[in-house]
Structure formats: C-alpha cells, structure tokens
Write a protein that holds these residues in place. Structure first.
Motif, PDB file in Angstrom:
ATOM      1  N   SER A 244       0.825  -1.214   0.000  1.00 27.86           N
ATOM      2  CA  SER A 244       0.000   0.000   0.000  1.00 27.86           C
ATOM      3  C   SER A 244       0.860   1.267   0.000  1.00 27.86           C
ATOM      4  O   SER A 244       0.569   2.229  -0.716  1.00 27.86           O
ATOM      5  CB  SER A 244      -0.925   0.007   1.222  1.00 27.86           C
ATOM      6  N   TYR A 245       1.934   1.244   0.795  1.00 27.38           N
ATOM      7  CA  TYR A 245       2.813   2.410   0.847  1.00 27.38           C
ATOM      8  C   TYR A 245       3.439   2.679  -0.518  1.00 27.38           C
ATOM      9  O   TYR A 245       3.463   3.813  -1.002  1.00 27.38           O
ATOM     10  CB  TYR A 245       3.907   2.177   1.895  1.00 27.38           C
ATOM     11  N   ASN A 248       0.965   3.992  -3.302  1.00 23.61           N
ATOM     12  CA  ASN A 248       0.552   5.380  -3.153  1.00 23.61           C
ATOM     13  C   ASN A 248       1.720   6.355  -3.059  1.00 23.61           C
ATOM     14  O   ASN A 248       1.512   7.549  -2.824  1.00 23.61           O
ATOM     15  CB  ASN A 248      -0.343   5.508  -1.915  1.00 23.61           C
ATOM     16  N   HIS A 249       2.930   5.872  -3.281  1.00 24.64           N
ATOM     17  CA  HIS A 249       4.124   6.722  -3.188  1.00 24.64           C
ATOM     18  C   HIS A 249       4.192   7.639  -4.405  1.00 24.64           C
ATOM     19  O   HIS A 249       3.971   7.216  -5.540  1.00 24.64           O
ATOM     20  CB  HIS A 249       5.364   5.836  -3.134  1.00 24.64           C
ATOM     21  N   GLY A 270      -9.784   1.883  -2.105  1.00 29.21           N
ATOM     22  CA  GLY A 270      -9.643   1.910  -0.664  1.00 29.21           C
ATOM     23  C   GLY A 270     -10.499   0.838  -0.024  1.00 29.21           C
ATOM     24  O   GLY A 270     -11.393   0.272  -0.653  1.00 29.21           O
ATOM     25  N   VAL A 285      -8.925   6.310  -5.013  1.00 30.53           N
ATOM     26  CA  VAL A 285      -7.863   6.875  -4.180  1.00 30.53           C
ATOM     27  C   VAL A 285      -6.513   6.771  -4.869  1.00 30.53           C
ATOM     28  O   VAL A 285      -5.605   7.538  -4.559  1.00 30.53           O
ATOM     29  CB  VAL A 285      -7.797   6.187  -2.795  1.00 30.53           C
ATOM     30  N   LEU A 286      -6.377   5.833  -5.780  1.00 31.87           N
ATOM     31  CA  LEU A 286      -5.118   5.675  -6.500  1.00 31.87           C
ATOM     32  C   LEU A 286      -5.055   6.719  -7.607  1.00 31.87           C
ATOM     33  O   LEU A 286      -5.930   6.784  -8.472  1.00 31.87           O
ATOM     34  CB  LEU A 286      -5.027   4.270  -7.101  1.00 31.87           C
ATOM     35  N   ASP A 287      -4.015   7.524  -7.586  1.00 34.20           N
ATOM     36  CA  ASP A 287      -3.926   8.645  -8.521  1.00 34.20           C
ATOM     37  C   ASP A 287      -2.983   8.346  -9.689  1.00 34.20           C
ATOM     38  O   ASP A 287      -2.338   9.240 -10.227  1.00 34.20           O
ATOM     39  CB  ASP A 287      -3.461   9.915  -7.793  1.00 34.20           C
ATOM     40  N   LYS A 288      -2.902   7.069 -10.078  1.00 30.64           N
ATOM     41  CA  LYS A 288      -2.001   6.673 -11.172  1.00 30.64           C
ATOM     42  C   LYS A 288      -2.614   5.467 -11.876  1.00 30.64           C
ATOM     43  O   LYS A 288      -3.468   4.777 -11.321  1.00 30.64           O
ATOM     44  CB  LYS A 288      -0.614   6.354 -10.631  1.00 30.64           C
TER      45      LYS A 288
END
Length: 584
Positions: A244-245, A248-249, A270, A285-288
C-alpha cells in the motif's frame, strides 16, 4: 494469481510501515529513479546484450530457483510434481528472455520482431500471428501444439509489423518507475512482469514480492543481478502495508498487480465502506494508472462426440490437471466443466473424472486460506464429493436443478471443481456453451475446449466462429490455457475492454515477447490424443502425455531437461528430453 495477501484489511485503513522500512523503500525508489536515465541511455542492442546476461544468470540459478520454490510449496524435492516448478519457473523465464532478445535484435536491425512470420486470417478478417511454433526446436519439443494471436478486428498486417516493438521503438522515452506487486503462486510471473515493464513500457521497476514467495528472494536477487546492479530494478519484501505504501508513493508512476479483484479494488478505491462509496462515486484513491491480471472462473467446455474409453480416461486426467496443477492455486485453473445434457457418454466421463481427481498425487495444501475456501465450497454444496486423501478435493455436480451460482461466480483458488450442463449437440451445444461461459461465469482470463477431431471436422468453420464469440484472453482447444502462459510470444491477460470499476480478470497484457500491439486473444491448440493414439483421426502428433499433467510420472526429470535446454538450446539435448517425456 493471488488472493488477498497483497491486500489491506477490508474494514480499516492500512497501517504504515515503520520508519526504518519506509526509509528503505524510499531509498529503493530513489535508486531506480536514478537508474531510469541509465535505461534511457542504453541502445536497443545494449538492452538485448543485458538480457543475455540476465538469461545466463537465471540459468546459473535454475536449480536453486526450483529448490526454493519446492520449499515454499512443501514439495518433496524428488516428487514428479517438482516438474511444475521447472516449467513454470526458470524454464518459462528463460524462454521469455530468449524471445525478447530476438525482438530487440530485430528492432536494432531496423526490422519488425515478426518480420519473418507468415500471418494468417481468422474470423471476421482478423490478422492471425502464429507464435508457436516459431522454430524447429519448438516444432519438435511441442509437436502438435500451436498458438496463434488474433489481432483486434480492423488491424492490418502492415500495421501489425510496423507497430511490433512497443517501447523498444522509442527507447529514450522512459515512463518513470513501475511498481510490480508480484504473484504468490507461480514463480515466473513476477520476473516476466518485470521484464515486460522494462522492455515494452520503458519503465524501471520496484518488484514487491508476495509473502509466499519470500523463499525466492535471494534467488531472484542473484538471477536478476545485472538489472539490479544497473539500478533499473529493486526487489523488496513485505506484507500489505508495504504494498500500500509503495502503490501510493509519489515516486511510483504506474502499478501492475497479479492478484484478485478484491485486492485490486482495495488498492484502487480503498478498503471497507468508504472504498465502496468511492467506487460508487467514481473517485478512486489511486492517482495513477494500474494494469492487472486477476484470474477468474475458467470454463472447460466438453463438446459431445463419440469417444473411446481411452479418450474418456485421458481427457479426464487432462481436466484434473487443469484443476490440480500447483495444488489448484492457479489464476487459470479450470473450475467449471460444461457438459451437454444430451451427450450419451456424459456419465461415463464424470465417472472417469472422479477417478482422475481421486488418483492424482497428494500434496500439502500450501497456499494460505485454501482450507477455508474448500470449506466454503463444501458449505455451499453439501452433496459435493470429497476426494483424495483426507477429502480435500471437491467435485461439485451442479446439474439437475442444483444452484450453480456459487461455483460459477466465486474463484475458489483451491482444489474445487464444478460440473454444469447445457442442452444441445454439435453446433447448437457449442453456441450454448459459449453463451453460458460469457454470461454466467466471472472473469475472462482463460477458457478451455475439448473436442474430438471427428466432431471438429463436422463443425467446420462454425467452430472458429464460435471461438470468436468466446470472450476470453486465451482459449485452448484440446490443450490447457497454461500452454499460452508458457508460450513466450503469446500475450497473457484478460479479454480487452475491462475498466477499474468492472475489472473482471484485469486490464492490459504481459509476456507478449514479440511485443505486439493491438492484440485481442491467443488461441492455443493441441492434440486430442497423445502419441501414438494421436494418429487415430489423422492428427499426426508426436506429443506423448504432456509433462505438465499431474499424472506424468517423469515430469520432474523432463522439466529439468527442458530447463537445461532453455539455458543453452542444442540439438544434442533433444533425445534425452524425448526419452524422459515418453516415460510419462
């Protein structure tokens, strides 16, 4: 395909890794970010040479690779089932590396990777690209097996040749850092995903291992040392918090996951009720961007015909293999057998199938959560047959008014096999079975069709037209779709068209070592009967019982010899392979 080991708890937000872990992950991302410029600076010929060094490193680690995989899966190192680990581990990886080297060499010479391949024509005028066999070696080693890539309708042969190469056509146009969330079941999946990110998409890579594959970490680090030393690959381990980290990096530009739809949705939307609300609102929530291979419920369509007793037994073993290979923990494991309610031999086939499931070699149920999934299937179907030592294999007969919804919409990812039926014979059955697979089963990764040569001849062009309506990424006729997985030049992934809000079996493709663009599906074909019975009906195939059959007694040795062949192909190695294969 994995289940939920990469996922976070469904009821709460994921915890963050500790400070020291976050620092190590940040450092790994920074390393490959710096490596992106080195990757951009490598010419195509240099990239090909680099893959040659990776191939040599994989070859040097192949025995350690298989031993580690066997330990991870609690396999006796002398068991014939270890052959699975050779074929689906270093053999598959080295085959992919060899074909990628060919493709890069062609691009470096100003040619198409498929320059010398003669195209065919499929239903609707589709361009068909043969990807197996593409050499005399493959013709002999997999005699009787073929694989064709059907391109999307409207794409011309000229366009296919011109566009083949993907990222290798523009090597300086790199695309940042890709995160590969590795699979937990088959040891070549993550390495092949890494190679595709690098070559096809020009992305340097962070590979996060699934915890079930941690045993292979030192092997992977040695096998892919040339990429790690260049700074274009970093391999990390950890649980869902690490995944998860990384996903979302801000340093990660793209995510690729091999897992379940549940895990995909947790990453994209999420966890818990908040995730469901975001999905409903269309606000991830994932911006990619994210690509994925997510498995599903794979059908095995059995076309009625006049089969001999030997045919019934062999094809029952074939179906048992499709379910029990790797213990049943495959994204493309056959799960639902579709029979004709009007086939006079249907009960004889079911009887042989029950025997094959009972007689298949025992193995420890090694994948996390397997027992719970088998228990859930047993609860849903109280009259299921419990087969094998300890009754850990379930055969669910969902005919005669039994509600088939659960077996058709739940990927059990365990040794659970169901049977359903539809009416009809001949073309009417084929059409009904295709409609049933398309509408009643979840997922579009792989479908299997078993049909005798005589029936296939009777069906004529109507059979291929039915295949064109069967919406799966790989379709195997008288073979298992895993042959497509093993074929380096074959694209692997769901049928095109899924989106993040209805992901089914995933988005995008991998493998595809000829670097084809605009692919629709792969059609694999094999012999209905093994040699020498294959000559009945004029198949003329020299293939014995395939080494991936769970009942193949010489599978370990054959897999080892094939792996040594992939390390350094040679005509001198073929006789030993053939002798071992015919002892299956």
């Amino acid at each position: 395909m994995t289940t939920t080991e990469q996922a976070t708890p469904a009821s709460s937000a994921p915890p963050l890794p500790g400070d020291d872990v976050r620092a190590a992950l940040d450092s790994a991302i920074a390393t490959v970010q710096a490596g992106e410029q080195r990757w951009a600076g490598l010419g195509i010929a240099e990239r090909g040479a680099l893959l040659g060094r990776v191939h040599a490193a994989v070859a040097s680690q192949s025995e350690q690779w298989v031993a580690a995989a066997a330990r991870a899966k609690n396999l006796d190192p002398e068991s014939p089932l270890v052959g699975e680990e050779y074929l689906s581990g270093p053999y598959c990886t080295m085959s992919g590396l060899l074909t990628l080297q060919h493709s890069l060499a062609a691009v470096a010479a100003g040619k198409s990777p498929v320059q010398s391949i003669k195209f065919g024509t499929g239903p609707g005028g589709r361009v068909v690209v043969p990807v197996l066999p593409t050499s005399a070696y493959e013709f002999l080693l997999l005699n009787g097996f073929t694989a064709d890539v059907w391109m999307k309708p409207g794409i011309t042969g000229t366009e296919v040749r011109a566009r083949a190469g993907l990222g290798a056509l523009t090597p300086k146009d790199t695309a940042g850092v890709g995160l590969v969330l590795g699979a937990g079941n088959i040891s070549s999946i993550a390495p092949l995903d890494v190679l595709y990110e690098l070559v096809a998409h020009n992305r340097v890579v962070i590979l996060k291992l699934n915890p079930t594959m941690n045993e292979l970490l030192p092997v992977y680090e040695a096998a892919f040392a040339p990429l790690i030393e260049l700074g274009v690959l970093a391999i990390v381990a950890g649980a869902g918090d690490v995944g998860s980290y990384l996903a979302n990096h801000p340093g990660i530009s793209h995510v690729h996951i091999t897992g379940s739809a549940v895990t995909h949705d947790v990453i994209v939307w999420g966890p818990g009720p908040d995730g469901a609300a975001r999905r409903a609102a269309g606000t991830p929530v994932l911006d990619k961007p994210i690509t994925s291979e997510l498995g599903g419920v794979s059908p095995i369509i059995v076309v009625p015909g006049e089969w001999s007793t030997a045919d019934l037994k062999f094809q029952a073993q074939h179906v048992a293999t499709q379910r029990l290979h790797n213990g049943g923990y495959n994204c493309v494991a056959g799960q639902v057998v579709i029979l004709s309610s009007e086939w006079p031999q249907r009960e004889a086939f079911v009887s042989e199938l029950r025997k094959a499931l009972e007689a298949a070699p025992e193995r420890v149920p090694w994948y996390p959560g397997s027992g719970d999934r088998v228990a859930a299937a047993g609860t849903a179907y109280a009259k299921a047959d419990h087969l094998g030592k300890g009754g850990g294999r379930l055969l669910i007969d969902a005919r005669n008014g039994v509600d088939a919804a659960a077996i058709q919409t739940t990927e059990y990812f365990s040794p659970v096999l169901g049977i359903v039926d539809v009416p009809g014979t001949g073309q009417a059955f084929v059409d009904a079975a295709v409609d049933h697979a398309n509408t009643a089963l979840v997922g579009t990764l792989g479908a299997n069709v078993l049909v005798s040569p005589a029936t296939l001849k009777e069906l004529g062009s109507g059979f291929d037209e039915a295949l064109a309506r069967l919406e799966y990424g790989t379709i195997a006729v008288n073979a298992w779709t895993a042959v497509g997985f093993l074929t380096a030049g074959a694209p692997w992934g769901a049928f095109p068209g899924h989106t993040i809000d209805d992901v089914q079996s995933g988005i995008g493709i991998v493998h595809n070592a000829f670097l084809l663009q605009d692919t629709e599906r792969t059609i694999v074909r094999g012999p209905f009967r093994p040699f020498p019975r294959s000559f009945v009906g004029g198949e003329l195939s020299l293939s014995p019982k395939p080494p991936w059959f769970v009942s193949a007694r010489s599978a370990r040795r054959t897999g080892q010899l094939l792996t040594r062949f992939a390390a350094k192909p040679s005509w001198a190695k073929l006789p030993g392979i053939f002798v071992s294969a015919f002892r299956a």
